[in-house]
Design a protein around this motif. Sequence first.
Motif, PDB file in Angstrom:
ATOM      1  N   TYR A   1      -7.924   6.202  -5.573  1.00  0.00           N
ATOM      2  CA  TYR A   1      -8.986   5.265  -5.198  1.00  0.00           C
ATOM      3  C   TYR A   1      -9.885   5.832  -4.096  1.00  0.00           C
ATOM      4  O   TYR A   1     -11.085   5.580  -4.059  1.00  0.00           O
ATOM      5  CB  TYR A   1      -8.377   3.963  -4.674  1.00  0.00           C
ATOM      6  N   ARG A   2      -9.296   6.601  -3.183  1.00  0.00           N
ATOM      7  CA  ARG A   2     -10.021   7.012  -1.980  1.00  0.00           C
ATOM      8  C   ARG A   2     -10.952   8.198  -2.212  1.00  0.00           C
ATOM      9  O   ARG A   2     -11.619   8.646  -1.281  1.00  0.00           O
ATOM     10  CB  ARG A   2      -9.017   7.371  -0.870  1.00  0.00           C
ATOM     11  N   ASP A   3     -11.009   8.702  -3.434  1.00  0.00           N
ATOM     12  CA  ASP A   3     -11.771   9.934  -3.668  1.00  0.00           C
ATOM     13  C   ASP A   3     -13.271   9.725  -3.806  1.00  0.00           C
ATOM     14  O   ASP A   3     -14.033  10.691  -3.857  1.00  0.00           O
ATOM     15  CB  ASP A   3     -11.240  10.645  -4.915  1.00  0.00           C
ATOM     16  N   SER A   4     -13.720   8.468  -3.924  1.00  0.00           N
ATOM     17  CA  SER A   4     -15.161   8.208  -3.991  1.00  0.00           C
ATOM     18  C   SER A   4     -15.455   6.803  -3.495  1.00  0.00           C
ATOM     19  O   SER A   4     -14.572   5.937  -3.450  1.00  0.00           O
ATOM     20  CB  SER A   4     -15.691   8.369  -5.429  1.00  0.00           C
ATOM     21  N   VAL A   5     -16.714   6.568  -3.114  1.00  0.00           N
ATOM     22  CA  VAL A   5     -17.134   5.256  -2.621  1.00  0.00           C
ATOM     23  C   VAL A   5     -16.932   4.189  -3.692  1.00  0.00           C
ATOM     24  O   VAL A   5     -16.434   3.091  -3.419  1.00  0.00           O
ATOM     25  CB  VAL A   5     -18.616   5.312  -2.177  1.00  0.00           C
TER      26      VAL A   5
ATOM     27  N   GLN B   1      -6.594  -3.695   6.830  1.00  0.00           N
ATOM     28  CA  GLN B   1      -5.223  -3.750   6.294  1.00  0.00           C
ATOM     29  C   GLN B   1      -5.022  -4.954   5.396  1.00  0.00           C
ATOM     30  O   GLN B   1      -4.282  -4.883   4.413  1.00  0.00           O
ATOM     31  CB  GLN B   1      -4.222  -3.787   7.456  1.00  0.00           C
ATOM     32  N   GLN B   2      -5.681  -6.057   5.715  1.00  0.00           N
ATOM     33  CA  GLN B   2      -5.489  -7.275   4.928  1.00  0.00           C
ATOM     34  C   GLN B   2      -6.455  -7.341   3.737  1.00  0.00           C
ATOM     35  O   GLN B   2      -6.085  -7.749   2.647  1.00  0.00           O
ATOM     36  CB  GLN B   2      -5.697  -8.512   5.812  1.00  0.00           C
ATOM     37  N   LEU B   3      -7.687  -6.939   3.990  1.00  0.00           N
ATOM     38  CA  LEU B   3      -8.739  -7.175   2.990  1.00  0.00           C
ATOM     39  C   LEU B   3      -9.118  -5.950   2.174  1.00  0.00           C
ATOM     40  O   LEU B   3      -9.920  -6.041   1.267  1.00  0.00           O
ATOM     41  CB  LEU B   3      -9.986  -7.714   3.690  1.00  0.00           C
ATOM     42  N   GLY B   4      -8.585  -4.801   2.523  1.00  0.00           N
ATOM     43  CA  GLY B   4      -8.914  -3.596   1.782  1.00  0.00           C
ATOM     44  C   GLY B   4     -10.267  -3.036   2.182  1.00  0.00           C
ATOM     45  O   GLY B   4     -10.717  -3.183   3.319  1.00  0.00           O
ATOM     46  N   PHE B   5     -10.988  -2.397   1.228  1.00  0.00           N
ATOM     47  CA  PHE B   5     -12.264  -1.746   1.516  1.00  0.00           C
ATOM     48  C   PHE B   5     -13.414  -2.756   1.464  1.00  0.00           C
ATOM     49  O   PHE B   5     -13.430  -3.647   0.609  1.00  0.00           O
ATOM     50  CB  PHE B   5     -12.533  -0.628   0.509  1.00  0.00           C
ATOM     51  N   TYR B   6     -14.380  -2.591   2.366  1.00  0.00           N
ATOM     52  CA  TYR B   6     -15.576  -3.422   2.351  1.00  0.00           C
ATOM     53  C   TYR B   6     -16.731  -2.608   2.923  1.00  0.00           C
ATOM     54  O   TYR B   6     -16.544  -1.570   3.559  1.00  0.00           O
ATOM     55  CB  TYR B   6     -15.375  -4.711   3.146  1.00  0.00           C
TER      56      TYR B   6
ATOM     57  N   LEU C   1     -18.340   8.673 -11.024  1.00  0.00           N
ATOM     58  CA  LEU C   1     -17.891   8.409 -12.395  1.00  0.00           C
ATOM     59  C   LEU C   1     -16.681   9.256 -12.758  1.00  0.00           C
ATOM     60  O   LEU C   1     -15.780   8.804 -13.458  1.00  0.00           O
ATOM     61  CB  LEU C   1     -19.024   8.662 -13.384  1.00  0.00           C
ATOM     62  N   THR C   2     -16.670  10.494 -12.295  1.00  0.00           N
ATOM     63  CA  THR C   2     -15.523  11.359 -12.566  1.00  0.00           C
ATOM     64  C   THR C   2     -14.262  10.757 -11.966  1.00  0.00           C
ATOM     65  O   THR C   2     -13.213  10.675 -12.626  1.00  0.00           O
ATOM     66  CB  THR C   2     -15.764  12.768 -11.992  1.00  0.00           C
ATOM     67  N   ASN C   3     -14.347  10.304 -10.714  1.00  0.00           N
ATOM     68  CA  ASN C   3     -13.176   9.722 -10.065  1.00  0.00           C
ATOM     69  C   ASN C   3     -12.810   8.371 -10.659  1.00  0.00           C
ATOM     70  O   ASN C   3     -11.631   8.012 -10.703  1.00  0.00           O
ATOM     71  CB  ASN C   3     -13.420   9.585  -8.561  1.00  0.00           C
ATOM     72  N   LEU C   4     -13.811   7.609 -11.119  1.00  0.00           N
ATOM     73  CA  LEU C   4     -13.508   6.350 -11.802  1.00  0.00           C
ATOM     74  C   LEU C   4     -12.672   6.620 -13.050  1.00  0.00           C
ATOM     75  O   LEU C   4     -11.707   5.909 -13.340  1.00  0.00           O
ATOM     76  CB  LEU C   4     -14.814   5.626 -12.177  1.00  0.00           C
ATOM     77  N   GLY C   5     -13.034   7.684 -13.780  1.00  0.00           N
ATOM     78  CA  GLY C   5     -12.239   8.068 -14.950  1.00  0.00           C
ATOM     79  C   GLY C   5     -10.825   8.461 -14.574  1.00  0.00           C
ATOM     80  O   GLY C   5      -9.859   8.121 -15.274  1.00  0.00           O
ATOM     81  N   ASN C   6     -10.677   9.180 -13.453  1.00  0.00           N
ATOM     82  CA  ASN C   6      -9.343   9.579 -12.999  1.00  0.00           C
ATOM     83  C   ASN C   6      -8.495   8.362 -12.628  1.00  0.00           C
ATOM     84  O   ASN C   6      -7.295   8.303 -12.925  1.00  0.00           O
ATOM     85  CB  ASN C   6      -9.453  10.519 -11.794  1.00  0.00           C
ATOM     86  N   VAL C   7      -9.119   7.379 -11.955  1.00  0.00           N
ATOM     87  CA  VAL C   7      -8.400   6.153 -11.579  1.00  0.00           C
ATOM     88  C   VAL C   7      -7.963   5.389 -12.824  1.00  0.00           C
ATOM     89  O   VAL C   7      -6.820   4.938 -12.926  1.00  0.00           O
ATOM     90  CB  VAL C   7      -9.287   5.270 -10.671  1.00  0.00           C
ATOM     91  N   ILE C   8      -8.869   5.253 -13.783  1.00  0.00           N
ATOM     92  CA  ILE C   8      -8.550   4.529 -15.016  1.00  0.00           C
ATOM     93  C   ILE C   8      -7.418   5.230 -15.767  1.00  0.00           C
ATOM     94  O   ILE C   8      -6.492   4.578 -16.272  1.00  0.00           O
ATOM     95  CB  ILE C   8      -9.810   4.382 -15.888  1.00  0.00           C
ATOM     96  N   SER C   9      -7.473   6.552 -15.834  1.00  0.00           N
ATOM     97  CA  SER C   9      -6.412   7.300 -16.521  1.00  0.00           C
ATOM     98  C   SER C   9      -5.068   7.101 -15.841  1.00  0.00           C
ATOM     99  O   SER C   9      -4.038   6.885 -16.496  1.00  0.00           O
ATOM    100  CB  SER C   9      -6.764   8.795 -16.561  1.00  0.00           C
ATOM    101  N   ALA C  10      -5.051   7.149 -14.504  1.00  0.00           N
ATOM    102  CA  ALA C  10      -3.792   6.980 -13.765  1.00  0.00           C
ATOM    103  C   ALA C  10      -3.231   5.582 -13.970  1.00  0.00           C
ATOM    104  O   ALA C  10      -2.021   5.401 -14.199  1.00  0.00           O
ATOM    105  CB  ALA C  10      -4.031   7.258 -12.282  1.00  0.00           C
ATOM    106  N   LEU C  11      -4.105   4.566 -13.912  1.00  0.00           N
ATOM    107  CA  LEU C  11      -3.642   3.189 -14.097  1.00  0.00           C
ATOM    108  C   LEU C  11      -3.180   2.944 -15.526  1.00  0.00           C
ATOM    109  O   LEU C  11      -2.219   2.200 -15.761  1.00  0.00           O
ATOM    110  CB  LEU C  11      -4.763   2.206 -13.727  1.00  0.00           C
ATOM    111  N   ALA C  12      -3.857   3.561 -16.502  1.00  0.00           N
ATOM    112  CA  ALA C  12      -3.454   3.419 -17.904  1.00  0.00           C
ATOM    113  C   ALA C  12      -2.081   4.051 -18.124  1.00  0.00           C
ATOM    114  O   ALA C  12      -1.224   3.489 -18.826  1.00  0.00           O
ATOM    115  CB  ALA C  12      -4.494   4.055 -18.824  1.00  0.00           C
ATOM    116  N   ASP C  13      -1.858   5.225 -17.509  1.00  0.00           N
ATOM    117  CA  ASP C  13      -0.541   5.870 -17.621  1.00  0.00           C
ATOM    118  C   ASP C  13       0.542   5.004 -17.004  1.00  0.00           C
ATOM    119  O   ASP C  13       1.650   4.862 -17.553  1.00  0.00           O
ATOM    120  CB  ASP C  13      -0.572   7.243 -16.932  1.00  0.00           C
ATOM    121  N   ALA C  14       0.231   4.393 -15.861  1.00  0.00           N
ATOM    122  CA  ALA C  14       1.211   3.527 -15.204  1.00  0.00           C
ATOM    123  C   ALA C  14       1.537   2.320 -16.071  1.00  0.00           C
ATOM    124  O   ALA C  14       2.697   1.897 -16.167  1.00  0.00           O
ATOM    125  CB  ALA C  14       0.675   3.087 -13.840  1.00  0.00           C
ATOM    126  N   ALA C  15       0.499   1.764 -16.712  1.00  0.00           N
ATOM    127  CA  ALA C  15       0.722   0.597 -17.576  1.00  0.00           C
ATOM    128  C   ALA C  15       1.562   0.950 -18.796  1.00  0.00           C
ATOM    129  O   ALA C  15       2.256   0.095 -19.350  1.00  0.00           O
ATOM    130  CB  ALA C  15      -0.623   0.030 -18.018  1.00  0.00           C
TER     131      ALA C  15
END
Length: 998
Positions: A276-280, A153-158, A252-266
């Motif tokens: 974020y949770r869709d791939s390691v 909860q404090q440190l996120g994924f590891y 890589l596909t999910n990395l692209g999805n994350v980047i697209s979502a964050l770019a839209d938010a920005a």
Amino acid sequence: MHSRTTTIIQDPKNPGHTKTFTFDLAYWSHSGFQKDKDGVFISADPGSKFAGQKEVFHDLGRGILDSAWQGYNTTLLAYGQTGSGKSYSMIGFGANKGIIPNVCEELFQAIENRDKNQEYQVTFSMLEIYNEQVRDLLSRIKKPGGLKVREDQQLGFYVDGLKSVPCENYAQIERLMEQGAKIRTTAPTSMNASSSRSHMVITIQFKQVFLDRDLTKQSSINLVDLAGSERQKSSGSEGDRLREGSRVNLSLTNLGNVISALADAAMGKKVLHVPYRDSVLTKLLQSALGGNSRTALIAAISPADICYEETLSTLRYAERAKKIRNKAVVNTSTLMRESRAENDRLLLGCGNSTMAELPACLLGPPTDQMSWAKQLEQARWEWQQHYVAIAQEQQMMKTFPHLLNVNEDPQLTGVLKHFIQAGSCDAGQAASNAITLQGLGISDKHASFTNSGGKVTVTPYGKCKVIVNGVPITTKTKLQHLDRIILGSNSAYLYIGFPSERGSEDLNRFDYDFFQLERAAAEGVSADKLGAMNSGDGKADPSVLAVFQDYVKLMPLVAEANQMSEELKKGLNMELKVKNLASSDSRGCDLQKEVTVKVTHQRTHQVWIWSKAKFINRKFLMEELYQRFLDGEDSQVAQEDDPFWDPVEVVHLGSAHIWLQSLAYCMKFEEQVEFLNCDGLEEAVLHIHINPCSPTGQARGEEDVVTDPVDLLGKRMDFQIRLVQCLGTKWLKEDAERGVQMGYRIYDLPSTLYTKPVWKIVNPQIDETVQFTTLNASQEFLNYLQTNALIVDLWGLQEGCAELSCSRLNLMVTGEGHILVDTKKTSPLMDTGQSTSNQIPELYLKLLKLEQETELLRNINRVLREENILLKESVERTSSSQQAHQPSSTRKITWMTAQGPAARENNQMCTTQQASYDREFARALKVFYQSMNVARGQFLKLRHYKPPEDDQMLRSFVHQQSQMLKDFGDLLESSLWKLKNDVALIVKQKKECLLHME
């Protein structure tokens, strides 16, 4: 790249179409460089725009270090297609060190110059993500299924259980990177041992302890070398039914999805969820993307025109990524609070920190809770053992012959060394062997190496695969210094001989490509054999060279796929083929070549043809299944999910070319024509008739032959295409349960016409006739008949496959039911006068020259006909003039009475002779064009006649080729000589007739 911030990309298929991208930095590193005395690439001249590793580190690496010293988390990602320079930028090669080693080296240099009242703690970890599994590259213990990614909860994924090694200097980090590369290379399958096929994450935890101020700063430096970006779309448009199945492409596909979502938010758009949770990979990069980190992305691109689509995709990817806004903070804490948090952890029995000030760290907290001093003490003992092992290895390299591994990834080449000590030593997967090997197709006892009497030999066990210098061996073989050895499917090694044999050779030239090119040459595959030098100007065809590169790169992958099929008992055999290797279009020009994979089921004899992209996608899925098999898991899958299975399909066997010149002169054509397969070899023989006919279907006779196609312009033409029989079909000889169909299209026909399927007959009788009609023959259609061939495709049917069919609803027909062609007023056909000299070889130019001479003869005939008409008019005028000068009507009547019958007879004789000359000329043309059709067939056969792989057959091959060349030349010469003689005789008879009339 005209500036340090701008990138302009031009579409090679549409040079006027350009796109401009702007980034914080843009580097040109493709050309304009030279090597200095240390082997470092530097600018060739002051005006060069070349950017070397020093410039990149100065702009990016120093920024990473500055942020780390300030206490910020930093992340550097490298993205791009394989071969574009990701790993070179991050790791470097040889003397050209990349960002990671330079950052580490400068970090320790700075530590040495800092205040001694401060304590600096540096730990190093290295992991690999492949197929959604995490592997610790600093640990030799392989955990089935990989390390687990957990969440706090404090440190996120590891990553739970990841080894983090304390380091006191840069040399130790260098050793750890070498160790990581070695473990990466010895993966159980050795199929993911390449930076292009997996993600590598290096994390340096840097902690500054200010003893006099009761303060700590902690930074996590995350350096990520991503897999090749082309992996995320290795199929897709290819229509593979399993295109969504591979987990290799997931990250890589999910990395692209994350980047697209964050770019839209920005950009202010409403984003409900960031996946974020869709791939390691995206779990571990959560803080780097949109979180507590200063993050930079290197987009590596290729300037090659064949990489245009991939380069454009990479630039768009980077353009989206630069819109992301992170929220980086300085990570500070007090020593007292750290001590309190440490006690809390011990009391709770929990390995996770509870400090709110500490960041969400990429790799989470260290699981070992011992003090830094104790960690260092243990690490120093381990380092001592490591240094002893290194010294021992270096001494053995100077003493014994050994094998050096060669990997597709240059960074992973040379990290494994297998020593061949005196006596005999076995090599294989079993731990009891003196040389333990890992790799696909490596048996428990694979081969025996013997070092005796100053020479080393290798002997395969049983049917184990061993290749030396590209050639498979089955018996004891003596090794020479720098021999190339491939064990199993694709485990490549360079043999280093005794110290007395060694010189100052450059071992770098024996890279992975050298091994594969040598292997291809031994199998009889080369760029020349694929037709790279057929352009006529002596220059290699870039498109053919690209196909050859594809072929060489796919060779080891096909070998691996066959090995997996064998071990999983799937019964498939795969082999590389070049589509259109010996195929041409209807004008005789070569078709675009591409690499395909022919898949054959050894028991059922079923055949499939997979595209390159489909095969690569299937191979990823095969690897997943095979890994489950190695891990002892259930490798049985439902048929529809099995990458080794596909529904039965129709297979293209070959094409036959039937030149249509005879139709342009209303001559009938009957011939037996070869179906040539993709290798240029005869697959079957087609018996075909093409006959001009009346609207009712009655065959035209010789009196209907025209001497000039222009005579047919604007008139109705009817002709029939009759496919009589298919003879000697190899497809049917191989398996009696199979069938065949044929298909063809002519001119502007909107769809292909198919014959009825015929099953289980080696020489199937087709006997199907189709009548075609053009109501108003256009010049374009007549040009088409004179310059193009009808292409008939032969298709192989397999039990259970769908038969080919054509709906005739979209075809235009006459009232009699005949199919209409030449229905457009304009045609997009190429100008028939366009030069093709740069597309066809010298022999074909000779053929064209003969046809041009024929056209000249036709022009001569046309002029003679015009002269004939003028002379007839002159005779009539002369006759009239003589009649006007007769003195009396009696004499005039007497003369007319006396001369009338002779004149009439003379005129009738000339008219008859004129018709006879036209028939003779038509016959001469018919014979000539029949000879030309035979010549074309001989030419195509000669063009694709390949030398044998066996050197002993070479003399016979040269003799046969010489004879074929002679026969071809003789046929051309005799055909033209006969045509000239026939035309000369007709011209002579015409002139004698005209003189007689005068």
